[in-house]
Design an enzyme around this catalytic site. Structure first.
Site, mmCIF file in Angstrom:
data_model
loop_
_atom_site.group_PDB
_atom_site.id
_atom_site.type_symbol
_atom_site.label_atom_id
_atom_site.label_comp_id
_atom_site.label_asym_id
_atom_site.label_seq_id
_atom_site.Cartn_x
_atom_site.Cartn_y
_atom_site.Cartn_z
ATOM 1 N N ASN A 6 0.874 -1.273 0.027
ATOM 2 C CA ASN A 6 -0.031 0.028 -0.192
ATOM 3 C C ASN A 6 0.986 0.959 0.008
ATOM 4 O O ASN A 6 1.500 1.262 0.839
ATOM 5 C CB ASN A 6 -1.028 -0.322 1.143
ATOM 6 C CG ASN A 6 -1.816 1.232 1.303
ATOM 7 O OD1 ASN A 6 -1.428 2.358 1.029
ATOM 8 N ND2 ASN A 6 -3.081 0.901 1.688
ATOM 9 N N ASP A 8 -0.042 4.427 -0.251
ATOM 10 C CA ASP A 8 -0.782 5.691 0.235
ATOM 11 C C ASP A 8 0.217 6.747 1.050
ATOM 12 O O ASP A 8 -0.023 7.895 0.645
ATOM 13 C CB ASP A 8 -1.837 5.485 1.224
ATOM 14 C CG ASP A 8 -2.957 4.662 0.631
ATOM 15 O OD1 ASP A 8 -3.001 4.503 -0.425
ATOM 16 O OD2 ASP A 8 -3.809 4.155 1.508
ATOM 17 N N HIS A 9 1.256 6.164 1.736
ATOM 18 C CA HIS A 9 1.691 7.321 2.758
ATOM 19 C C HIS A 9 2.927 7.666 1.793
ATOM 20 O O HIS A 9 3.519 8.877 2.383
ATOM 21 C CB HIS A 9 2.056 6.566 3.939
ATOM 22 C CG HIS A 9 0.984 6.294 4.702
ATOM 23 N ND1 HIS A 9 -0.058 7.207 5.046
ATOM 24 C CD2 HIS A 9 0.485 5.130 5.193
ATOM 25 C CE1 HIS A 9 -1.062 6.788 5.732
ATOM 26 N NE2 HIS A 9 -0.781 5.533 5.893
ATOM 27 N N HIS A 42 -5.648 3.485 -1.639
ATOM 28 C CA HIS A 42 -6.797 3.946 -1.249
ATOM 29 C C HIS A 42 -7.269 5.314 -1.638
ATOM 30 O O HIS A 42 -6.639 6.515 -1.266
ATOM 31 C CB HIS A 42 -6.671 3.874 0.391
ATOM 32 C CG HIS A 42 -8.082 4.213 1.141
ATOM 33 N ND1 HIS A 42 -8.402 3.986 2.443
ATOM 34 C CD2 HIS A 42 -9.411 4.653 0.592
ATOM 35 C CE1 HIS A 42 -9.745 3.999 2.690
ATOM 36 N NE2 HIS A 42 -10.294 4.564 1.830
ATOM 37 N N ARG A 44 -9.439 7.855 -0.965
ATOM 38 C CA ARG A 44 -10.369 8.425 -0.126
ATOM 39 C C ARG A 44 -11.417 9.616 -0.477
ATOM 40 O O ARG A 44 -10.808 10.337 -1.311
ATOM 41 C CB ARG A 44 -9.431 8.822 1.372
ATOM 42 C CG ARG A 44 -8.576 7.792 2.061
ATOM 43 C CD ARG A 44 -8.370 8.162 3.505
ATOM 44 N NE ARG A 44 -9.415 8.357 4.340
ATOM 45 C CZ ARG A 44 -9.696 7.492 5.324
ATOM 46 N NH1 ARG A 44 -8.533 6.390 5.475
ATOM 47 N NH2 ARG A 44 -10.530 7.711 6.281
ATOM 48 N N ARG A 48 -6.949 12.749 0.924
ATOM 49 C CA ARG A 48 -6.019 13.326 1.842
ATOM 50 C C ARG A 48 -4.719 12.861 1.288
ATOM 51 O O ARG A 48 -3.711 13.483 1.478
ATOM 52 C CB ARG A 48 -6.215 12.978 3.282
ATOM 53 C CG ARG A 48 -6.061 11.521 3.539
ATOM 54 C CD ARG A 48 -6.252 10.983 5.141
ATOM 55 N NE ARG A 48 -7.529 11.214 5.509
ATOM 56 C CZ ARG A 48 -7.940 10.744 6.770
ATOM 57 N NH1 ARG A 48 -7.233 9.938 7.404
ATOM 58 N NH2 ARG A 48 -9.154 10.564 7.152
ATOM 59 N N GLU A 69 -8.671 0.498 -2.948
ATOM 60 C CA GLU A 69 -9.320 0.480 -1.852
ATOM 61 C C GLU A 69 -10.327 1.655 -1.722
ATOM 62 O O GLU A 69 -9.816 2.612 -2.052
ATOM 63 C CB GLU A 69 -8.599 0.692 -0.508
ATOM 64 C CG GLU A 69 -7.789 -0.631 -0.017
ATOM 65 C CD GLU A 69 -7.026 -0.116 1.162
ATOM 66 O OE1 GLU A 69 -7.336 0.779 1.847
ATOM 67 O OE2 GLU A 69 -6.135 -0.954 1.390
ATOM 68 N N THR A 100 -8.236 3.467 8.502
ATOM 69 C CA THR A 100 -9.520 2.668 8.435
ATOM 70 C C THR A 100 -9.549 1.953 9.753
ATOM 71 O O THR A 100 -8.848 1.052 10.128
ATOM 72 C CB THR A 100 -9.436 1.567 7.289
ATOM 73 O OG1 THR A 100 -8.658 2.259 5.922
ATOM 74 C CG2 THR A 100 -10.710 0.906 7.250
ATOM 75 N N GLU A 150 -10.865 -9.519 2.674
ATOM 76 C CA GLU A 150 -9.417 -9.275 3.562
ATOM 77 C C GLU A 150 -9.828 -8.991 5.048
ATOM 78 O O GLU A 150 -10.776 -8.186 5.279
ATOM 79 C CB GLU A 150 -9.099 -7.641 2.827
ATOM 80 C CG GLU A 150 -7.849 -7.376 3.599
ATOM 81 C CD GLU A 150 -7.056 -6.417 2.809
ATOM 82 O OE1 GLU A 150 -7.080 -6.048 1.760
ATOM 83 O OE2 GLU A 150 -6.351 -5.459 3.738
ATOM 84 N N HIS A 189 -3.754 -4.579 7.588
ATOM 85 C CA HIS A 189 -3.740 -3.532 8.527
ATOM 86 C C HIS A 189 -2.776 -3.528 9.688
ATOM 87 O O HIS A 189 -2.946 -4.552 10.431
ATOM 88 C CB HIS A 189 -5.178 -3.273 9.134
ATOM 89 C CG HIS A 189 -5.396 -1.755 9.213
ATOM 90 N ND1 HIS A 189 -4.916 -1.280 10.217
ATOM 91 C CD2 HIS A 189 -5.844 -0.631 8.380
ATOM 92 C CE1 HIS A 189 -5.116 0.108 10.207
ATOM 93 N NE2 HIS A 189 -5.856 0.420 9.228
HETATM 94 N N1 PXP Z 1 -5.661 -3.064 4.027
HETATM 95 C C1 PXP Z 1 -6.630 -2.113 4.003
HETATM 96 C C2 PXP Z 1 -8.046 -2.494 3.732
HETATM 97 C C3 PXP Z 1 -6.550 -1.034 4.347
HETATM 98 O O1 PXP Z 1 -7.553 0.144 4.631
HETATM 99 C C4 PXP Z 1 -4.956 -0.501 4.804
HETATM 100 C C5 PXP Z 1 -4.770 0.897 5.351
HETATM 101 O O2 PXP Z 1 -4.925 1.687 4.204
HETATM 102 C C6 PXP Z 1 -4.287 -1.558 4.732
HETATM 103 C C7 PXP Z 1 -4.396 -2.943 4.383
HETATM 104 C C8 PXP Z 1 -2.649 -1.443 4.923
HETATM 105 O O3 PXP Z 1 -2.670 -1.202 6.435
HETATM 106 P P1 PXP Z 1 -1.127 -0.408 7.061
HETATM 107 O O4 PXP Z 1 -0.880 0.793 6.269
HETATM 108 O O5 PXP Z 1 -1.459 -0.676 8.396
HETATM 109 O O6 PXP Z 1 -0.033 -1.766 6.600
#
Ligand code: PXP
Length: 239
Positions: A6, A8-9, A42, A44, A48, A69, A100, A150, A189
């Site tokens: 993922n 996103d960050h 994701h 959103r 963000r 996502e 989430t 998931e 997660h």
């Molecule tokens: N799976 C889902 C459905 C999520 O919402 C997230 C966080 O965006 C992740 C996995 C990844 O989680 P983490 O960033 O804590 O590894």
């Protein structure tokens, strides 16, 4: 077991300064080079981190299957239908949350979810439900017609060590049951190198989706080189 990263960050860092870098697309290409099996992002509602344009570019310009996502809202479903990622993972979304929190209330939103699962599936997209480890919820996902779940590992990953055994047991039982129902089982997660050992005890997992810990770790993996590079650039100073 496969790894979906993922990214996103990476976009969080970019949005913090309104720059064009770091680009999540570059991150996805590096993940592919490192052997990851998929990319998760994701989109959103509050945008963000990941932006609409990122999703289109991640679908077209990097080699790994994209797992989008998203919340079950019409405007985002429309984007999913236009991008056609390999997979959509439907997640609950609250404006004020840091990340989430908790899985989808599948039973509570059954009819709305059913319509979305149907229309995404008809478009050839694999639909996954982000859910807590709960047997009744697995049955509801099966009844919805979703091929994939998931499992939300956040409660386990964030728990104190003495509370973890019971949460892991729940994840194990639920993964078994989901598998018996014929569902594909992913998990994600809060997974990091410290809690990964427990996660590896969960049977029948196809893919782990991991974001925050990998992106955080990459800061320290890369910091030494980044400082050295800047110092080298400063060598040309003539006073
Ligand atoms: N799976 C889902 C459905 C999520 O919402 C997230 C966080 O965006 C992740 C996995 C990844 O989680 P983490 O960033 O804590 O590894």
């Amino acid at each position: 077991m496969k790894l979906g990263v993922n990214i996103d960050h990476v976009a969080t860092l970019r949005q913090a300064r309104g720059t064009v870098y770091p680009d999540p697309l570059d991150a996805a290409i590096i993940c592919a080079r490192a052997g990851a099996h998929g990319i998760t992002a994701h989109l959103r509602e509050d945008r963000r981190h990941i932006q609409d344009d990122d999703i289109y570019r991640l679908k077209e310009l990097q080699p790994l299957p994209l797992n989008l996502e998203m919340a079950n809202v019409e405007s985002i479903v429309e984007i999913a239908l236009s991008v056609k990622p390999a997979e959509v993972c439907i997640v609950p979304e609250k404006r004020q949350e840091l990340t989430t929190e908790g899985g989808l209330d599948v039973l509570g939103h059954f009819e709305a979810l059913k319509d979305t699962v149907e229309c995404l599936s008809d478009a050839g997209i694999e639909v996954s439900m982000f859910v807590d480890a709960d047997i009744e919820t697995m049955v509801a996902c099966k009844d919805l017609g979703a091929p994939t779940v998931e499992l939300h590992t956040g409660s386990y990953c964030d728990a104190e060590p003495n509370e973890r055994a019971i949460l892991l047991e729940q994840l194990i039982k639920t993964a078994d049951h989901a598998h018996e129902l014929g569902l594909k089982v992913n998990a994600g997660h809060g997974i990091n190198m410290e809690n990964l050992g427990g996660i590896l005890c969960i049977p029948n997992i196809d893919t782990l989706n991991i974001g925050h810990s990998i992106i955080c770790r990459s800061v320290f993996e890369g910091l030494e080189g980044a400082v050295a590079e800047m110092l080298e650039g400063m060598q040309d100073y003539e006073g």
